[in-house]
Write a protein that holds these residues in place. Structure first.
Motif, PDB file in Angstrom:
ATOM      1  N   ALA A  38      -8.242   2.095  -5.212  1.00 51.15           N
ATOM      2  CA  ALA A  38      -8.294   3.177  -4.459  1.00 51.15           C
ATOM      3  C   ALA A  38      -8.884   3.049  -3.001  1.00 51.15           C
ATOM      4  O   ALA A  38     -10.204   2.529  -2.764  1.00 51.15           O
ATOM      5  N   LEU A  39      -8.497   3.114  -1.644  1.00 55.32           N
ATOM      6  CA  LEU A  39      -9.051   2.650  -0.382  1.00 55.32           C
ATOM      7  C   LEU A  39      -9.510   3.934   0.116  1.00 55.32           C
ATOM      8  O   LEU A  39     -10.073   3.810   1.174  1.00 55.32           O
ATOM      9  N   GLY A  40      -9.320   4.982  -0.426  1.00 58.41           N
ATOM     10  CA  GLY A  40     -10.008   6.352   0.194  1.00 58.41           C
ATOM     11  C   GLY A  40      -8.747   6.976   1.158  1.00 58.41           C
ATOM     12  O   GLY A  40      -7.588   6.449   1.476  1.00 58.41           O
ATOM     13  N   ASP A  41      -8.831   8.392   1.356  1.00 54.23           N
ATOM     14  CA  ASP A  41      -7.954   9.287   1.888  1.00 54.23           C
ATOM     15  C   ASP A  41      -6.432   8.965   1.262  1.00 54.23           C
ATOM     16  O   ASP A  41      -5.521   9.092   2.097  1.00 54.23           O
ATOM     17  N   GLY A  42      -6.340   9.022   0.060  1.00 54.89           N
ATOM     18  CA  GLY A  42      -5.196   8.808  -0.501  1.00 54.89           C
ATOM     19  C   GLY A  42      -4.430   7.720  -0.514  1.00 54.89           C
ATOM     20  O   GLY A  42      -3.276   7.724  -0.985  1.00 54.89           O
ATOM     21  N   LYS A  43      -4.894   6.464   0.099  1.00 51.10           N
ATOM     22  CA  LYS A  43      -4.401   5.337  -0.023  1.00 51.10           C
ATOM     23  C   LYS A  43      -4.822   4.488  -1.190  1.00 51.10           C
ATOM     24  O   LYS A  43      -5.982   4.228  -1.662  1.00 51.10           O
ATOM     25  N   PHE A  44      -3.705   3.562  -1.512  1.00 50.78           N
ATOM     26  CA  PHE A  44      -3.818   3.001  -2.712  1.00 50.78           C
ATOM     27  C   PHE A  44      -3.204   1.626  -2.840  1.00 50.78           C
ATOM     28  O   PHE A  44      -2.122   1.470  -1.840  1.00 50.78           O
ATOM     29  N   ASP A  45      -3.674   0.398  -3.381  1.00 53.30           N
ATOM     30  CA  ASP A  45      -3.239  -0.842  -3.035  1.00 53.30           C
ATOM     31  C   ASP A  45      -3.090  -1.600  -4.521  1.00 53.30           C
ATOM     32  O   ASP A  45      -4.386  -1.664  -5.122  1.00 53.30           O
ATOM     33  N   ALA A  46      -2.154  -2.419  -4.750  1.00 53.32           N
ATOM     34  CA  ALA A  46      -2.039  -2.946  -6.038  1.00 53.32           C
ATOM     35  C   ALA A  46      -2.631  -4.330  -5.688  1.00 53.32           C
ATOM     36  O   ALA A  46      -2.306  -5.101  -4.841  1.00 53.32           O
ATOM     37  N   ARG A  47      -3.458  -4.816  -6.408  1.00 47.90           N
ATOM     38  CA  ARG A  47      -3.934  -6.054  -6.155  1.00 47.90           C
ATOM     39  C   ARG A  47      -3.947  -7.045  -7.459  1.00 47.90           C
ATOM     40  O   ARG A  47      -4.621  -6.421  -8.530  1.00 47.90           O
ATOM     41  N   ALA A  48      -3.835  -8.199  -7.535  1.00 47.80           N
ATOM     42  CA  ALA A  48      -4.106  -9.259  -8.686  1.00 47.80           C
ATOM     43  C   ALA A  48      -5.408  -9.475  -8.853  1.00 47.80           C
ATOM     44  O   ALA A  48      -6.093  -9.694  -8.069  1.00 47.80           O
ATOM     45  N   VAL A  49      -5.677  -9.510 -10.179  1.00 49.97           N
ATOM     46  CA  VAL A  49      -7.257 -10.018 -10.456  1.00 49.97           C
ATOM     47  C   VAL A  49      -6.941 -10.925 -11.735  1.00 49.97           C
ATOM     48  O   VAL A  49      -5.980 -11.391 -12.396  1.00 49.97           O
ATOM     49  N   GLN A  50      -8.185 -11.665 -11.666  1.00 46.16           N
ATOM     50  CA  GLN A  50      -8.233 -12.552 -12.882  1.00 46.16           C
ATOM     51  C   GLN A  50      -9.272 -11.965 -13.624  1.00 46.16           C
ATOM     52  O   GLN A  50     -10.565 -11.671 -13.315  1.00 46.16           O
ATOM     53  N   THR A  51      -9.012 -12.026 -15.104  1.00 42.49           N
ATOM     54  CA  THR A  51     -10.060 -11.118 -16.096  1.00 42.49           C
ATOM     55  C   THR A  51     -10.827 -12.028 -16.915  1.00 42.49           C
ATOM     56  O   THR A  51     -10.026 -13.283 -17.131  1.00 42.49           O
ATOM     57  N   GLY A  52     -11.608 -11.660 -17.281  1.00 47.20           N
ATOM     58  CA  GLY A  52     -12.537 -12.389 -18.602  1.00 47.20           C
ATOM     59  C   GLY A  52     -12.466 -11.720 -19.685  1.00 47.20           C
ATOM     60  O   GLY A  52     -11.428 -11.407 -20.216  1.00 47.20           O
ATOM     61  N   ARG A  89       0.882  -1.145   0.054  1.00 46.53           N
ATOM     62  CA  ARG A  89       0.004  -0.086  -0.108  1.00 46.53           C
ATOM     63  C   ARG A  89       0.984   1.271  -0.003  1.00 46.53           C
ATOM     64  O   ARG A  89       2.061   1.294   0.568  1.00 46.53           O
ATOM     65  N   ILE A  90       0.316   2.374  -0.530  1.00 46.48           N
ATOM     66  CA  ILE A  90       1.020   3.628  -0.559  1.00 46.48           C
ATOM     67  C   ILE A  90       0.165   4.813  -0.365  1.00 46.48           C
ATOM     68  O   ILE A  90      -1.139   4.361  -0.626  1.00 46.48           O
ATOM     69  N   THR A  91       0.281   5.856   0.418  1.00 49.50           N
ATOM     70  CA  THR A  91      -0.521   7.172   0.625  1.00 49.50           C
ATOM     71  C   THR A  91       0.187   8.133  -0.202  1.00 49.50           C
ATOM     72  O   THR A  91       1.366   8.293  -0.032  1.00 49.50           O
ATOM     73  N   VAL A  92      -0.736   8.895  -0.835  1.00 42.65           N
ATOM     74  CA  VAL A  92      -0.360   9.883  -1.797  1.00 42.65           C
ATOM     75  C   VAL A  92      -1.395  11.143  -1.338  1.00 42.65           C
ATOM     76  O   VAL A  92      -2.432  11.150  -1.210  1.00 42.65           O
ATOM     77  N   PRO A  93      -0.462  12.327  -1.263  1.00 39.27           N
ATOM     78  CA  PRO A  93      -1.147  13.650  -0.750  1.00 39.27           C
ATOM     79  C   PRO A  93      -2.213  13.849  -1.875  1.00 39.27           C
ATOM     80  O   PRO A  93      -1.790  13.808  -3.196  1.00 39.27           O
ATOM     81  N   SER A  94      -3.177  14.681  -1.523  1.00 37.67           N
ATOM     82  CA  SER A  94      -4.344  15.069  -2.457  1.00 37.67           C
ATOM     83  C   SER A  94      -3.631  15.794  -3.623  1.00 37.67           C
ATOM     84  O   SER A  94      -4.083  15.830  -4.778  1.00 37.67           O
ATOM     85  N   GLU A  95      -2.755  16.938  -3.273  1.00 37.45           N
ATOM     86  CA  GLU A  95      -2.323  17.656  -4.040  1.00 37.45           C
ATOM     87  C   GLU A  95      -1.417  17.104  -5.203  1.00 37.45           C
ATOM     88  O   GLU A  95      -1.510  17.294  -6.485  1.00 37.45           O
TER      89      GLU A  95
END
Length: 608
Positions: free
Chosen positions: A384-398, A122-128
Motif C-alpha cells: 500500500a503506497l498511500g492515497d489508494g495506490k498499490f503495487d505488487a512487489r516480489a519478495v524473498q521469504t524466510g 501500480r493501480i489506484t483504487v477509490p476509497s469507497e
C-alpha cells in the motif's frame, strides 16, 4: 490511409503553432503538461486513446481519432523529483528509443523516461471501493518468532563414552573377573589375566637387557612389551621386582557397564580378538524427531526441557548437541541429538521422552502470512503506497511461525502491505502488467536497436551481471580446482529467464537465451570437462553484450577479457596476468571497445 491522415493532421498542427496563428490554448503534441505564464497551474486535457496528446482546451477533440478530451492528471515538471533519465522514447509511441535527446522525422522531441518504478505494476483504487473489497493493511515490522516446539524422542547411549578391549597377542584367558553383560566395572579394576608364551619371551628379553645394562636394548624391548599389550603399571612392576610375570594382568582403563562380553574363562585368543565392550551411562543422548517446519528454529546449544515417564526423578534439562543433516521422507521429520546428564543412572536407553524446545527467537522482519501470495514466479506481496495506490512487489521469504512470515528481501520495515483483499488487487495489477506488455515494445527496444542503446538502468545492469558473475565463478572453479555447486546457478538461471521475457524481440534476447542454456548444462554434471564446455558456451553467448552492450562497465570493474588464439574459447578474470582455465594453450587479451568511438557513426545520423 489512416497513417497519412494522422501525419497530415500533425504537420498542420505544428505548422500553425510555428506561424503563431494558433490560439494560445491550442493543443500541442508534447510529453509534458502546459503551465500557466503567471506561475499558476493550468488544467490540461488529454485524449483517452492517445495520452501523449496534451491540450488546455476543455472542449477540444483529439486530432488523431476525434474523441473528446478528458482532464489529465497533473504531472511534475519534466525531471523534477524524478530519477536519472534512462532513455528517450518516440513521442508517437513507436518502437524506437534513443540514449540521447533527439527529434523524430517531424521535428518532435523524444520523451524522457526516468529511473522510477514502472507505472504498469501500480493501480489506484477509490476509497469507497477499498471498503467494498474489504482491504486491510498491516505494517512490516520486526517481531520475535519465539515459541515452544514439542517433539518426541528416545533415550540412547552416548557413543562417545563407549570403549572396547581387544587382544593384541596369542594366549589363554585366566582369572576372568567379568562374568556377564551388565556387570559394573571401575576404572583400574582387574578384568582378567592372560598366559602368553610370546609375552613371557619378551619379558625374559627385557630382564636380560636390564642385567646387561644396555639402555638402547632396554628401550627397544620395553616398546615391544607395550606393543604386545602389557600395560605401563605391569611393566613398572616387572622393572622394579625383576621377577617374571607368567599370568599377565589386564586392568580396565575406563569404567562403565559391560555392554558385550565376547570371551569366557579359559578361552584362547589371538591378536584382534574382541574381548569386551564397556559403556558409560554418566550422560546419555536423547534422539528427538522434530517436524521439518520447526527445524529452522533449532540450533546447537539450545536448552531443552525433558519429561521421561519411566524416570520422573531424572534430570529434566538437556542441550542440543547435534542436528542430523537428513530428513525422513516418510515422516517429514529430522533427528536432533540432545545431551543429557545421567549421574543418577535413572535414564535407560530405549526410554520414551517428551521434549520441549523453548525458542526465545531473534527479531525478524515479518508480515502476516496471509499477506504473502505465491504463483509460478514466486512469492510476492501487495504494498500500500498511500492515497489508494498499490503495487505488487516480489519478495524473498524466510521462516513462518505464529501467523507471521519472515521477509528477507523486497519489503522494508514500516511499509504497509495488504493482508486482506489482496487477491483482487493482485489480479488487477497482473491485468495491468499484461496489457502494458501488449501495448508496446519490451524494455524499450526492437530487433534493430543496438545493444548499447537498450534500456539498462542500474538495476537491470545488476541483473545481467548475474550471468557475467557465473563466468567468473566457472573460471575460479577451474583455476582453483573445485566443483561447481548447482545451487549457485539457480538464481542466475531464474534472472536470465526473467530478463529474456523483458527483452524479448531485442538483440539481447539471444544473448540471454544462450547464457541460460550454458548454465543449465551444468546442473546435472559438475565435472571439470562439463564446466569447461559450459564456460566456453557461456562466454560465446555473452560476447556480443560484453563487446557491444556495456564494455565500459566491465572495464571499469577491473575485468580482463581473454581468448585462446587457436580455439577461440574465451574467459573473464580479474587482473591482467592471464591464467587459462581451459589448459595451456596460447591466449590473447582482447581490449575493451571505446563506447565513444562505437557511437560516432550513430551521432552523425541524429536529425539536426
Amino acid at each position: 490511409m489512416k497513417n497519412t491522415i494522422v501525419t497530415s493532421l500533425l504537420a498542420l498542427t505544428l505548422l500553425l503553432a510555428a506561424c503563431g496563428g494558433a490560439d494560445p490554448n491550442a493543443a500541442t503534441m508534447r510529453g509534458a503538461d502546459v503551465s500557466a505564464d503567471s506561475g499558476g497551474e493550468v488544467q490540461s486535457y488529454t485524449c483517452p486513446m492517445h495520452p501523449h496528446y496534451i491540450s488546455t482546451d476543455a472542449d477540444g477533440t483529439c486530432p488523431i481519432c476525434g474523441m473528446d478530451l478528458i482532464p489529465a492528471k497533473a504531472t511534475p515538471t519534466a525531471g523534477k523529483g524524478k530519477g536519472d533519465v534512462l532513455y528517450y522514447k518516440n513521442p508517437m509511441g513507436l518502437a524506437d528509443t534513443s540514449p540521447v535527446p533527439k527529434k523524430d522525422s517531424m521535428g518532435m522531441d523524444y520523451i524522457p523516461v526516468y529511473d522510477e518504478p514502472a507505472a504498469g505494476s501500480r493501480i489506484t483504487v477509490p476509497s469507497e471501493m477499498l471498503q467494498t473489497m474489504g482491504v486491510r493493511t498491516a505494517r512490516a515490522q520486526y517481531a520475535s518468532f519465539g515459541r515452544t516446539v514439542r517433539a518426541y524422542g528416545n533415550v540412547q547411549s552416548n557413543e562417545r563414552t563407549e570403549s572396547a578391549s581387544t587382544s593384541r597377542l596369542e594366549g589363554w584367558i585366566e582369572s576372568l573377573t567379568v562374568r556377564a553383560e551388565g556387570d559394573a566395572v571401575r576404572p583400574g579394576a582387574l578384568l582378567y589375566r592372560i598366559y602368553s608364551p610370546d609375552l613371557i619371551a619378551a619379558q625374559k628379553d627385557y630382564l636380560a637387557s636390564v642385567k646387561i645394562g644396555n639402555d638402547a636394548r632396554i628401550a627397544s624391548v620395553r616398546q615391544r612389551l607395550r606393543s604386545l599389550g602389557m600395560q605401563p603399571a605391569t611393566i613398572a612392576q616387572l622393572a622394579s621386582t625383576g621377577q617374571l610375570i607368567e599370568r599377565v594382568p589386564v586392568y580396565a582403563e575406563t569404567g562403565g557397564i559391560v555392554k558385550s562380553l565376547d570371551i569366557r574363562e579359559g578361552d584362547y585368543v589371538k591378536p584382534g580378538t574382541p574381548v569386551l565392550r564397556l559403556q558409560s551411562y554418566s550422560d546419555v543422548w536423547v534422539i528427538a524427531s522434530v517436524a521439518e517446519k520447526d527445524l529452522p528454529f533449532i540450533d546447537t546449544g539450545l536448552p531443552v526441557s525433558l519429561s521421561i515417564p519411566s524416570a520422573p526423578e531424572a534430570a529434566g534439562k538437556g542441550q542440543v548437541d547435534y542436528i542430523y543433516p537428513t530428513i525422513d521422507p516418510k515422516t517429514r521429520t529430522a533427528q536432533v541429538r540432545i545431551l543429557v546428564d545421567n549421574a543418577s543412572g535413572a535414564l535407560r536407553p530405549g526410554a520414551y521422552a517428551d521434549i520441549s524446545f523453548d525458542l526465545g527467537g531473534e527479531a525478524r522482519l515479518s508480515v502476516p502470512s496471509e499477506a504473502v501470495l505465491r504463483d509460478s514466479s514466486g512469492a510476492h506481496v501487495v504494498v500500500a503506497l498511500g492515497d489508494g495506490k498499490f503495487d505488487a512487489r516480489a519478495v524473498q521469504t524466510g521462516v513462518s511461525a505464529q501467523g507471521l512470515t519472515e521477509i528477507l528481501q523486497g519489503v522494508r520495515a514500516d511499509e504497509e502491505v495488504v493482508a486482506s483483499g489482496q487477491f483482487l488487487l493482485d489480479s488487477e495489477v497482473s491485468l495491468r502488467e499484461g496489457l502494458a506488455k501488449l501495448s508496446g515494445p519490451t524494455a524499450g527496444g526492437n530487433p534493430d536497436t543496438p545493444l548499447d542503446e537498450l534500456v539498462t538502468d542500474s538495476g537491470t545492469l545488476a541483473e545481467i551481471d548475474h550471468l557475467t558473475d557465473m563466468a567468473l565463478y566457472f573460471y575460479e572453479a577451474l583455476t582453483e580446482g573445485y566443483q561447481i555447486d548447482p545451487t549457485f546457478l539457480a538464481p542466475a538461471i531464474q534472472t536470465g529467464d526473467a530478463l529474456g521475457v523483458r527483452f524479448s524481440g531485442t538483440r539481447l534476447a539471444p544473448v540471454l537465451e544462450g547464457a541460460v542454456t550454458a548454465l543449465m548444462s551444468t546442473t546435472d554434471a559438475t565435472d571439470e570437462v562439463t564446466t569447461r564446455n559450459a564456460l566456453a558456451a557461456l562466454m560465446t553467448a555473452l560476447d556480443p553484450w560484453l563487446m557491444e552492450g556495456a564494455p565500459a562497465h566491465y572495464r571499469d570493474a577491473g575485468l580482463a577479457f581473454y581468448r585462446e588464439t587457436e580455439t577461440g574459447r574465451a574467459w573473464l578474470q580479474q587482473g591482467s596476468e592471464p591464467t587459462n582455465p581451459y589448459g595451456t594453450a596460447q591466449a590473447e587479451k582482447i581490449a575493451w571497445p571505446d563506447p565513444m568511438n562505437m557511437n560516432m557513426s550513430d551521432m552523425s545520423e541524429v536529425p539536426q
